[in-house]
Write an enzyme that holds these catalytic residues in place. Structure first.
Site, PDB file in Angstrom:
ATOM      1  N   LYS A 172      -2.800 -19.698 -19.959  1.00 39.31           N
ATOM      2  CA  LYS A 172      -1.818 -20.407 -19.145  1.00 39.31           C
ATOM      3  C   LYS A 172      -1.492 -21.711 -19.863  1.00 39.31           C
ATOM      4  CE  LYS A 172      -2.034 -17.614 -15.463  1.00 39.31           C
ATOM      5  NZ  LYS A 172      -0.884 -16.857 -14.936  1.00 39.31           N
ATOM      6  N   ASP A 197       1.379 -17.960 -21.066  1.00 38.65           N
ATOM      7  CA  ASP A 197       2.136 -17.822 -19.820  1.00 38.65           C
ATOM      8  C   ASP A 197       2.474 -19.213 -19.302  1.00 38.65           C
ATOM      9  OD1 ASP A 197       3.262 -17.226 -17.410  1.00 38.65           O
ATOM     10  OD2 ASP A 197       1.437 -16.403 -16.497  1.00 38.65           O
ATOM     11  N   GLU A 222       5.248 -15.669 -21.911  1.00 38.27           N
ATOM     12  CA  GLU A 222       5.615 -15.232 -20.557  1.00 38.27           C
ATOM     13  C   GLU A 222       6.316 -16.366 -19.816  1.00 38.27           C
ATOM     14  OE1 GLU A 222       2.641 -12.773 -18.621  1.00 38.27           O
ATOM     15  OE2 GLU A 222       3.026 -13.801 -16.725  1.00 38.27           O
ATOM     16  N   ASP A 247       8.300 -12.641 -15.906  1.00 44.83           N
ATOM     17  CA  ASP A 247       7.348 -12.459 -14.810  1.00 44.83           C
ATOM     18  C   ASP A 247       8.019 -12.869 -13.495  1.00 44.83           C
ATOM     19  OD1 ASP A 247       5.161 -12.192 -13.199  1.00 44.83           O
ATOM     20  OD2 ASP A 247       4.028 -13.848 -14.033  1.00 44.83           O
ATOM     21  N   LYS A 271       4.511  -6.683 -11.286  1.00 43.67           N
ATOM     22  CA  LYS A 271       3.526  -7.131 -10.300  1.00 43.67           C
ATOM     23  C   LYS A 271       3.791  -6.460  -8.965  1.00 43.67           C
ATOM     24  CE  LYS A 271       1.805 -11.453 -12.096  1.00 43.67           C
ATOM     25  NZ  LYS A 271       2.117 -12.888 -12.254  1.00 43.67           N
TER      26      LYS A 271
HETATM   27 MG    MG Z   1       2.825 -15.189 -15.194  1.00 42.52          MG
END
Ligand code: MG
Length: 382
Positions: A172, A197, A222, A247, A271
């Site tokens: 992240k 991400d 991402e 995403d 997702k």
């Molecule tokens: Mg993500």
């Protein structure tokens, strides 16, 4: 083709399981995972689903769980009683009528896939259309690491997990905490397949950051820009070689189709909780495939039953990157699925071949983490 027996009972259980360590992203930090477990029963089978409300920061996650509970208890659960399911279209028809948040839909919709799979004597992966080969190969697990409080913590966290054989590391990042994280991982962990991400936290003015990241041989970047900035994402994708993975942008089939037309990215993160179940996730997978846009299966992260559905989804042929499905023990102090999600070999998660989901509830664990429970049942006259 066998249909399910009529649904006689729906049980909702709100549980809270602590994270092992606070889960930090560019959107904030969360320490407890709320989930609403959905059990849908006929006289012969129980279908399981999990609604996993997305935490929206320290205060937001409480509201999200409340809203999700309300939608499941007031709108969705009562309407399931007496229904039978003959095929996947029946699930889509029912779920299409639920004008609620996506994660509430996902909790019930996935439970119906489990129920239908059991009636058909087919695993969910088979219902989705996966090949035997992909099911036998299992699902590649990718490690995700939240924003660290220091570089040392980041490297220690990665090294502690890499010996399990994870097929990818995803970091992240957020503005001010990006390039030095990637440099440190490259320096200490060599050429491990690496992704970042950003959670949509950057703006078009941050091109220099992405040019710099572009030089570190990343699998993907991402969601570098906000979900609805398709033009910005398309321009950025033209500027860098690293594939952009969508995403937050990938909130439904229409949104993904628009993003693909615009050239906003080359990978889509599927997702189940964001798009409202396995049906919409498969629809997105199917429209990405002919467009040459690959998929990976993401996580919020979910608890056991939520992750188990993601395992089945990740067997689809266009899911070409490691998924975010990981052992329960990666994020949580405990879990309520039986068996627990775990690695079957280095970086590989086995796909159950039993009918339906192939996972059950651990009733004692469910009770231990229960916040509240409500049951809906058909009243028998007499
Ligand atoms: Mg993500």
């Amino acid at each position: 083709m066998s249909a399910t027996d009529p649904i006689e009972r729906v049980v909702l259980t709100h549980i809270q399981v602590p994270f092992k360590e606070p889960f930090r992203t560019s959107a904030g930090e969360v320490a407890i995972r709320d989930a609403i477990v959905v059990e849908v029963s006929t006289s012969s089978a129980v279908g399981l689903g999990e609604a996993t409300p997305m935490p929206a920061g320290p205060a937001g996650h409480v509201g999200a769980a409340e809203r999700c509970w309300d939608e499941l208890a007031r709108i969705i659960a009562p309407g399931l009683l007496g229904r039978t399911l003959g095929d996947i279209d029946d699930i889509a028809g029912l779920a299409g009528d639920w004008k609620t948040g996506a994660c509430s839909v996902a909790g019930a919709e996935t439970a119906l896939w489990d129920l239908l799979g059991q009636a058909r004597h087919a695993s969910i992966a088979e219902l989705l259309g996966a090949t035997d080969l992909r099911i036998d190969q299992g699902v590649e697990a990718g490690l995700t690491v939240g924003l660290p409080s220091s570089i040392v913590e980041l490297i220690q966290s990665i090294e502690a997990h890499l010996e399990a054989g994870y097929r990818r590391v995803k970091l992240k990042i957020r503005p001010g905490q990006d390039i030095e994280l990637v440099r440190a991982v490259r320096q200490h962990c060599g050429d491990v397949p690496l992704a970042v991400d950003a959670g949509g936290a950057y703006s078009r003015g941050d091109l220099d950051v992405f040019r710099e990241l572009d030089g570190h041989d990343l699998l993907m970047i991402e969601q570098p820009l906000p979900a609805d900035d398709l033009d910005g994402l398309a321009d950025l994708q033209n500027e860098i070689n690293t594939p952009i993975c969508l995403d937050e942008t990938a909130s439904g089939p229409e949104e993904v189709a628009a993003a693909i037309r615009r050239g906003a990215g080359r990978i889509v993160n599927l997702k189940i909780q964001r798009v409202g179940g396995l049906g919409p996730a498969r629809a997105i997978h199917d429209l990405c495939y002919p467009a040459g846009v690959a998929c990976c299966v993401g996580s919020m992260p979910e608890l056991g039953i939520g992750q188990a559905h993601a395992i089945h989804l990740a067997t689809l042929p266009n899911c070409k990157y490691p998924s975010d499905v990981v052992p329960s023990s990666r994020w949580f102090v405990d879990d309520y699925s039986s068996p627990l999600i775990d690695l079957a070999g280095p970086g590989i998660i086995e796909v159950p071949t039993r009918p339906g989901l192939g996972f059950h509830l651990d009733a004692a664990k469910l009770r231990r983490y229960q916040v509240r429970q409500e049951e809906f049942a058909i009243r028998i006259a007499g």
